[in-house]
Design a protein around this motif. Sequence first.
Motif, PDB file in Angstrom:
ATOM      1  N   ARG A  18       0.831  -1.205   0.000  1.00 48.12           N
ATOM      2  CA  ARG A  18       0.000   0.000   0.000  1.00 48.12           C
ATOM      3  C   ARG A  18       0.869   1.260   0.000  1.00 48.12           C
ATOM      4  O   ARG A  18       0.598   2.218  -0.731  1.00 48.12           O
ATOM      5  CB  ARG A  18      -0.939  -0.009   1.204  1.00 48.12           C
ATOM      6  N   VAL A  19       1.930   1.245   0.801  1.00 50.96           N
ATOM      7  CA  VAL A  19       2.846   2.385   0.834  1.00 50.96           C
ATOM      8  C   VAL A  19       3.500   2.572  -0.536  1.00 50.96           C
ATOM      9  O   VAL A  19       3.588   3.694  -1.050  1.00 50.96           O
ATOM     10  CB  VAL A  19       3.916   2.199   1.937  1.00 50.96           C
ATOM     11  N   ALA A  20       3.939   1.476  -1.137  1.00 51.23           N
ATOM     12  CA  ALA A  20       4.562   1.549  -2.462  1.00 51.23           C
ATOM     13  C   ALA A  20       3.592   2.135  -3.481  1.00 51.23           C
ATOM     14  O   ALA A  20       3.970   2.994  -4.288  1.00 51.23           O
ATOM     15  CB  ALA A  20       5.042   0.163  -2.899  1.00 51.23           C
ATOM     16  N   MET A  21       2.351   1.689  -3.445  1.00 52.66           N
ATOM     17  CA  MET A  21       1.348   2.204  -4.384  1.00 52.66           C
ATOM     18  C   MET A  21       1.138   3.705  -4.183  1.00 52.66           C
ATOM     19  O   MET A  21       1.065   4.466  -5.154  1.00 52.66           O
ATOM     20  CB  MET A  21       0.014   1.473  -4.207  1.00 52.66           C
ATOM     21  N   ASN A  22       1.079   4.141  -2.934  1.00 58.51           N
ATOM     22  CA  ASN A  22       0.898   5.566  -2.656  1.00 58.51           C
ATOM     23  C   ASN A  22       2.083   6.379  -3.159  1.00 58.51           C
ATOM     24  O   ASN A  22       1.909   7.467  -3.715  1.00 58.51           O
ATOM     25  CB  ASN A  22       0.687   5.805  -1.160  1.00 58.51           C
ATOM     26  N   LEU A  23       3.295   5.865  -2.962  1.00 53.72           N
ATOM     27  CA  LEU A  23       4.477   6.563  -3.454  1.00 53.72           C
ATOM     28  C   LEU A  23       4.450   6.663  -4.980  1.00 53.72           C
ATOM     29  O   LEU A  23       4.773   7.717  -5.545  1.00 53.72           O
ATOM     30  CB  LEU A  23       5.753   5.853  -2.986  1.00 53.72           C
ATOM     31  N   LEU A  24       4.093   5.573  -5.634  1.00 50.56           N
ATOM     32  CA  LEU A  24       4.010   5.591  -7.094  1.00 50.56           C
ATOM     33  C   LEU A  24       2.970   6.608  -7.571  1.00 50.56           C
ATOM     34  O   LEU A  24       3.206   7.338  -8.541  1.00 50.56           O
ATOM     35  CB  LEU A  24       3.672   4.195  -7.628  1.00 50.56           C
ATOM     36  N   LYS A  25       1.839   6.669  -6.888  1.00 49.70           N
ATOM     37  CA  LYS A  25       0.791   7.630  -7.261  1.00 49.70           C
ATOM     38  C   LYS A  25       1.271   9.067  -7.119  1.00 49.70           C
ATOM     39  O   LYS A  25       0.798   9.959  -7.817  1.00 49.70           O
ATOM     40  CB  LYS A  25      -0.455   7.422  -6.398  1.00 49.70           C
ATOM     41  N   GLU A  26       2.210   9.291  -6.199  1.00 51.55           N
ATOM     42  CA  GLU A  26       2.769  10.631  -5.993  1.00 51.55           C
ATOM     43  C   GLU A  26       3.878  10.961  -6.990  1.00 51.55           C
ATOM     44  O   GLU A  26       4.460  12.032  -6.937  1.00 51.55           O
ATOM     45  CB  GLU A  26       3.301  10.769  -4.561  1.00 51.55           C
ATOM     46  N   GLY A  27       4.185  10.006  -7.861  1.00 54.66           N
ATOM     47  CA  GLY A  27       5.170  10.259  -8.898  1.00 54.66           C
ATOM     48  C   GLY A  27       6.600   9.922  -8.496  1.00 54.66           C
ATOM     49  O   GLY A  27       7.536  10.306  -9.194  1.00 54.66           O
ATOM     50  N   ILE A  28       6.776   9.223  -7.405  1.00 55.04           N
ATOM     51  CA  ILE A  28       8.116   8.825  -6.972  1.00 55.04           C
ATOM     52  C   ILE A  28       8.612   7.726  -7.911  1.00 55.04           C
ATOM     53  O   ILE A  28       7.855   6.839  -8.303  1.00 55.04           O
ATOM     54  CB  ILE A  28       8.100   8.318  -5.514  1.00 55.04           C
ATOM     55  N   SER A  29       9.884   7.771  -8.248  1.00 50.56           N
ATOM     56  CA  SER A  29      10.435   6.808  -9.207  1.00 50.56           C
ATOM     57  C   SER A  29      10.422   5.391  -8.652  1.00 50.56           C
ATOM     58  O   SER A  29      10.465   5.177  -7.441  1.00 50.56           O
ATOM     59  CB  SER A  29      11.857   7.189  -9.598  1.00 50.56           C
ATOM     60  N   VAL A  30      10.385   4.428  -9.570  1.00 54.57           N
ATOM     61  CA  VAL A  30      10.377   3.016  -9.207  1.00 54.57           C
ATOM     62  C   VAL A  30      11.605   2.674  -8.364  1.00 54.57           C
ATOM     63  O   VAL A  30      11.512   1.970  -7.358  1.00 54.57           O
ATOM     64  CB  VAL A  30      10.312   2.137 -10.477  1.00 54.57           C
ATOM     65  N   ALA A  31      12.758   3.188  -8.742  1.00 54.07           N
ATOM     66  CA  ALA A  31      13.995   2.886  -8.013  1.00 54.07           C
ATOM     67  C   ALA A  31      13.937   3.371  -6.571  1.00 54.07           C
ATOM     68  O   ALA A  31      14.350   2.662  -5.646  1.00 54.07           O
ATOM     69  CB  ALA A  31      15.193   3.511  -8.721  1.00 54.07           C
ATOM     70  N   ILE A  32      13.409   4.562  -6.359  1.00 58.51           N
ATOM     71  CA  ILE A  32      13.306   5.101  -5.005  1.00 58.51           C
ATOM     72  C   ILE A  32      12.272   4.323  -4.204  1.00 58.51           C
ATOM     73  O   ILE A  32      12.495   3.996  -3.033  1.00 58.51           O
ATOM     74  CB  ILE A  32      12.995   6.606  -5.022  1.00 58.51           C
TER      75      ILE A  32
END
Length: 64
Positions: free
Chosen positions: A25-39
């Motif tokens: 869930r945290v990963a999905m939220n980060l991705l939705k915020e535009g954070i890069s896959v690597a980060i």
Amino acid sequence: MQESVTYQAILAEGLAEGRAEEVRRVAMNLLKEGISVAIVARVTGLSVEQVQQLASEEAGNSGE
């Protein structure tokens, strides 16, 4: 009952599944915020491949 090996195994499995879902869930939220896959991978401890899979799942879900 709480001392039983089976009970402890089931409890540990449930806790691990809960933690895994929270990380997802945290990963999905980060991705939705535009954070890069690597980060996202580095922050969550997921592999780059796992994060890419989540990203592609999200892209598929956003089109519905």
